[in-house]
Scaffold this motif. Structure first.
Motif, PDB file in Angstrom:
ATOM      1  N   PHE A 292      64.347  37.230  69.008  1.00 12.50           N
ATOM      2  CA  PHE A 292      64.694  37.989  67.812  1.00 12.50           C
ATOM      3  C   PHE A 292      63.778  37.538  66.680  1.00 12.50           C
ATOM      4  O   PHE A 292      63.551  36.344  66.481  1.00 12.50           O
ATOM      5  CB  PHE A 292      66.155  37.741  67.436  1.00 12.50           C
ATOM      6  N   LEU A 293      63.229  38.497  65.947  1.00  8.57           N
ATOM      7  CA  LEU A 293      62.323  38.143  64.849  1.00  8.57           C
ATOM      8  C   LEU A 293      63.111  37.961  63.554  1.00  8.57           C
ATOM      9  O   LEU A 293      63.774  38.874  63.070  1.00  8.57           O
ATOM     10  CB  LEU A 293      61.244  39.217  64.661  1.00  8.57           C
ATOM     11  N   TRP A 294      63.020  36.750  63.026  1.00  8.81           N
ATOM     12  CA  TRP A 294      63.544  36.463  61.686  1.00  8.81           C
ATOM     13  C   TRP A 294      62.324  36.356  60.782  1.00  8.81           C
ATOM     14  O   TRP A 294      61.427  35.548  61.049  1.00  8.81           O
ATOM     15  CB  TRP A 294      64.261  35.114  61.656  1.00  8.81           C
ATOM     16  N   GLY A 295      62.297  37.162  59.744  1.00 10.04           N
ATOM     17  CA  GLY A 295      61.090  37.120  58.925  1.00 10.04           C
ATOM     18  C   GLY A 295      61.342  37.333  57.451  1.00 10.04           C
ATOM     19  O   GLY A 295      62.472  37.553  57.010  1.00 10.04           O
TER      20      GLY A 295
ATOM     21  N   MET B  13      56.924  29.360  54.458  1.00 10.54           N
ATOM     22  CA  MET B  13      57.578  30.114  55.542  1.00 10.54           C
ATOM     23  C   MET B  13      57.824  29.237  56.761  1.00 10.54           C
ATOM     24  O   MET B  13      58.864  29.350  57.417  1.00 10.54           O
ATOM     25  CB  MET B  13      56.731  31.323  55.928  1.00 10.54           C
ATOM     26  N   ALA B  14      56.860  28.383  57.061  1.00  4.87           N
ATOM     27  CA  ALA B  14      57.026  27.493  58.211  1.00  4.87           C
ATOM     28  C   ALA B  14      58.236  26.584  57.986  1.00  4.87           C
ATOM     29  O   ALA B  14      59.060  26.392  58.882  1.00  4.87           O
ATOM     30  CB  ALA B  14      55.758  26.679  58.435  1.00  4.87           C
ATOM     31  N   ALA B  15      58.383  26.062  56.766  1.00  2.00           N
ATOM     32  CA  ALA B  15      59.515  25.173  56.472  1.00  2.00           C
ATOM     33  C   ALA B  15      60.838  25.945  56.465  1.00  2.00           C
ATOM     34  O   ALA B  15      61.899  25.375  56.721  1.00  2.00           O
ATOM     35  CB  ALA B  15      59.295  24.471  55.129  1.00  2.00           C
ATOM     36  N   LEU B  16      60.771  27.235  56.164  1.00  2.00           N
ATOM     37  CA  LEU B  16      61.970  28.071  56.193  1.00  2.00           C
ATOM     38  C   LEU B  16      62.425  28.310  57.634  1.00  2.00           C
ATOM     39  O   LEU B  16      63.603  28.545  57.894  1.00  2.00           O
ATOM     40  CB  LEU B  16      61.660  29.396  55.485  1.00  2.00           C
ATOM     41  N   GLY B  17      61.462  28.248  58.545  1.00  2.00           N
ATOM     42  CA  GLY B  17      61.818  28.407  59.964  1.00  2.00           C
ATOM     43  C   GLY B  17      61.764  29.842  60.463  1.00  2.00           C
ATOM     44  O   GLY B  17      62.239  30.127  61.560  1.00  2.00           O
ATOM     45  N   VAL B  18      61.189  30.773  59.659  1.00  2.00           N
ATOM     46  CA  VAL B  18      61.060  32.141  60.165  1.00  2.00           C
ATOM     47  C   VAL B  18      59.996  32.174  61.253  1.00  2.00           C
ATOM     48  O   VAL B  18      59.047  31.380  61.243  1.00  2.00           O
ATOM     49  CB  VAL B  18      60.705  33.152  59.047  1.00  2.00           C
ATOM     50  N   ASN B  19      60.152  33.097  62.204  1.00  2.00           N
ATOM     51  CA  ASN B  19      59.158  33.201  63.271  1.00  2.00           C
ATOM     52  C   ASN B  19      58.276  34.442  63.114  1.00  2.00           C
ATOM     53  O   ASN B  19      57.482  34.761  63.990  1.00  2.00           O
ATOM     54  CB  ASN B  19      59.822  33.177  64.652  1.00  2.00           C
ATOM     55  N   SER B  20      58.429  35.164  62.001  1.00  2.00           N
ATOM     56  CA  SER B  20      57.568  36.318  61.766  1.00  2.00           C
ATOM     57  C   SER B  20      57.374  36.533  60.267  1.00  2.00           C
ATOM     58  O   SER B  20      58.194  36.078  59.451  1.00  2.00           O
ATOM     59  CB  SER B  20      58.169  37.576  62.415  1.00  2.00           C
ATOM     60  N   TYR B  21      56.291  37.210  59.929  1.00  2.00           N
ATOM     61  CA  TYR B  21      55.988  37.522  58.531  1.00  2.00           C
ATOM     62  C   TYR B  21      55.412  38.915  58.467  1.00  2.00           C
ATOM     63  O   TYR B  21      54.429  39.217  59.135  1.00  2.00           O
ATOM     64  CB  TYR B  21      54.975  36.508  57.972  1.00  2.00           C
TER      65      TYR B  21
ATOM     66  N   CYS C  81      49.350  32.083  62.696  1.00  2.00           N
ATOM     67  CA  CYS C  81      49.392  31.727  64.120  1.00  2.00           C
ATOM     68  C   CYS C  81      49.496  30.220  64.293  1.00  2.00           C
ATOM     69  O   CYS C  81      50.276  29.739  65.123  1.00  2.00           O
ATOM     70  CB  CYS C  81      48.168  32.278  64.849  1.00  2.00           C
ATOM     71  N   ALA C  82      48.747  29.480  63.498  1.00  2.00           N
ATOM     72  CA  ALA C  82      48.789  28.014  63.595  1.00  2.00           C
ATOM     73  C   ALA C  82      50.175  27.484  63.252  1.00  2.00           C
ATOM     74  O   ALA C  82      50.598  26.450  63.757  1.00  2.00           O
ATOM     75  CB  ALA C  82      47.729  27.386  62.676  1.00  2.00           C
ATOM     76  N   ALA C  83      50.907  28.222  62.411  1.00  2.00           N
ATOM     77  CA  ALA C  83      52.253  27.794  62.018  1.00  2.00           C
ATOM     78  C   ALA C  83      53.321  28.366  62.957  1.00  2.00           C
ATOM     79  O   ALA C  83      54.521  28.177  62.712  1.00  2.00           O
ATOM     80  CB  ALA C  83      52.532  28.228  60.577  1.00  2.00           C
ATOM     81  N   GLY C  84      52.908  29.092  63.980  1.00  2.00           N
ATOM     82  CA  GLY C  84      53.876  29.654  64.926  1.00  2.00           C
ATOM     83  C   GLY C  84      54.633  30.848  64.363  1.00  2.00           C
ATOM     84  O   GLY C  84      55.757  31.131  64.766  1.00  2.00           O
ATOM     85  N   ILE C  85      54.022  31.561  63.441  1.00  2.00           N
ATOM     86  CA  ILE C  85      54.665  32.714  62.794  1.00  2.00           C
ATOM     87  C   ILE C  85      53.955  33.987  63.254  1.00  2.00           C
ATOM     88  O   ILE C  85      52.739  34.123  63.101  1.00  2.00           O
ATOM     89  CB  ILE C  85      54.601  32.579  61.252  1.00  2.00           C
ATOM     90  N   VAL C  86      54.721  34.925  63.827  1.00  2.00           N
ATOM     91  CA  VAL C  86      54.143  36.166  64.361  1.00  2.00           C
ATOM     92  C   VAL C  86      53.773  37.105  63.212  1.00  2.00           C
ATOM     93  O   VAL C  86      54.652  37.530  62.448  1.00  2.00           O
ATOM     94  CB  VAL C  86      55.153  36.871  65.293  1.00  2.00           C
TER      95      VAL C  86
END
Ligand code: GBH
Length: 438
Positions: free
Chosen positions: A2-5, A60-68, A101-106
């Protein structure tokens, strides 16, 4: 997954409007025209994201979302609308995408979030059919560069709002006041979507979506004329944009005195109805309408949603409207409805840090909590929802309201560009960490 963004748009956050060869957009022109934007605000600097994108990715990385979800500034890529490609503009998005991508965010990239190159506006903007072909060229150029790392592409953002505010009422760029004569601006955007979708795929794009802002439409009463008014509004706001994309036809426009969609030509609907990997939905609030008091040009009038709390913008807060909307789409389109992504949902509040530096936005926490629960309820009723993106990561340039409405999970002090995560940011981080789905 599931994408959380979180979601943003180029003109609302980037600033750097005259840097590295960017061309002018219709919003540069509009915002600099006196009286168009509250307090004379412009997007010249905005959140200075063009220079601070790396800090924003870290947030965003610290927020833990996996998409932007971000949008690409068309005039950064094609400063004069067509012809010469601005390498520096592509370079900016190249770095941003690598950082994500380096932060693991789609990355989920929107092609058009209202900032048309002014050069194309000078040729008629979305009233000119050629703009749809220009959009396909632009789509091919950015996809050729980024589709190896950007898996999700969104062609348009809210073509309804762009048509109504930009071309019918003139409260947004390009500021035309054409009322119902603005309908070709809708058709040409939809054609641009279809042609761009083809170009995106030809250049390696994985998933292609379009984002429509949709609203549940409520009749002010059970009276026949109010029910007819509600149906007409539903046609204009929702079905005019969802039907051609999902079903390959326009809804009946006879309530508007039209027997066909203006500017429609043979073959257009086939181009518009490209197979989609998802439908993006932006939800803010329901709409309540009644029959017009004076029969004018429109077959409805706004009756206002009452009895609900409102945001700082005055918009009613109705979380269950999102469940109603999503289940309604499923009921209407059935098998023709692709997976749904809530590509925007959020609220404005008059947020300022307290003496302790904390921005305690409890109203936004309640808003997000209620709307995420509404997504969960729709999923439990069988709607295939694959993502939820909060509008917005940062406080930003809120179009005709300038910087007066704050939608961010992160507060921006515009004098210093200092970013301060609000209480809602910390709440969302814990919510995402606790559960992988709504
Ligand atoms: C989106 O538009 C945009 O995509 C985004 O850029 C923008 O910053 C964000 O929302 C916040 O505005 O009169 O009470 O019925 C949202 C379009 C149009 C949704 C006005 C709510 C009317 C509320 N909005 N609409 S009401």
């Amino acid at each position: 997954m599931f994408l959380w963004g979180t979601a943003t748009a180029s003109y609302q956050i980037e600033g750097a409007v005259a840097e590295d060869g960017r061309g002018r957009s219709v919003w540069d022109t509009f915002a600099h025209e006196p009286g168009k934007v509250k307090d004379g605000h412009t997007g010249d600097v905005a959140c200075d994201h063009y220079h601070r994108w790396s800090e924003d990715v870290t947030l965003m990385a610290a927020l833990g979302v996996n998409s932007y979800r971000f949008s690409i500034s068309w005039p950064r890529i094609l400063p004069s609308g067509h012809g010469a490609v601005n390498e520096a503009g592509l370079g900016f998005y190249d770095r941003l995408v690598d950082g994500l991508c380096a932060a693991g965010i789609v990355p989920a990239a929107t092609l058009f979030h209202w900032d048309l190159p002014q050069a194309l506006e000078d040729e008629g903007g979305w009233l000119n059919r050629d703009t749809a072909s220009r959009m396909a060229e632009y789509a091919g150029i950015v996809a050729a560069r980024l589709a190896d790392r950007v898996p999700i592409w969104i062609t348009l953002n809210e073509p309804f709002i762009h048509m109504v505010f930009g071309y019918a009422l003139g409260t947004h760029a390009p500021g035309r006041t054409m009322f119902l004569d603005a309908l070709p601006a809708a058709h040409h955007q939809l054609l641009g979507h279809g042609l761009a979708a083809q170009a995106l795929r030809a250049h390696g794009a994985g998933q292609v979506l379009v984002t429509n802002n949709c609203t549940p439409v409520w009749a002010a009463s059970g009276a026949e004329e109010d029910l007819r008014a509600a149906e007409a509004y539903d046609v204009l706001h929702n079905r005019l944009f969802n039907d051609p994309v999902l079903l390959g036809r326009y809804p009946d426009l006879s309530a508007f005195g039209l027997d066909a969609m203006p500017a429609l030509r043979d073959g257009d609907l086939a181009a518009i109805a490209q197979p989609l990997d998802g439908l993006g939905i932006n939800y803010y609030n329901p709409t309540r309408v009644r029959a017009p008091g004076d029969p004018g040009i429109l077959p409805f009038e706004d009756a206002g949603v009452t009895g609900h709390p409102t945001t700082a913008f005055g918009w009613p807060v109705v979380p269950d409207g999102l469940r109603e909307l999503l289940t309604g789409l499923k009921a209407r389109y059935g098998e023709a409805l692709p997976p749904v992504y809530v590509t925007e949902n959020g609220c404005s509040q008059a947020d300022e840090p307290g003496p302790d530096g904390v921005v305690d936005d409890q109203g936004r926490i309640a808003f997000l909590d209620g709307h995420i629960a509404a997504v969960a309820a729709a999923m439990a009723e069988g709607v295939d929802v694959r993502g939820y993106f909060v509008w917005s990561l940062l406080d930003n340039f809120e179009w005709a309201e300038g910087y007066n409405q704050r939608f961010g999970l992160v507060h921006v002090d515009y004098a210093t560009q200092r970013r301060t995560p609000k209480a809602s940011y910390h709440w969302l981080r814990e919510r995402i960490a606790a559960r992988a789905t709504p």
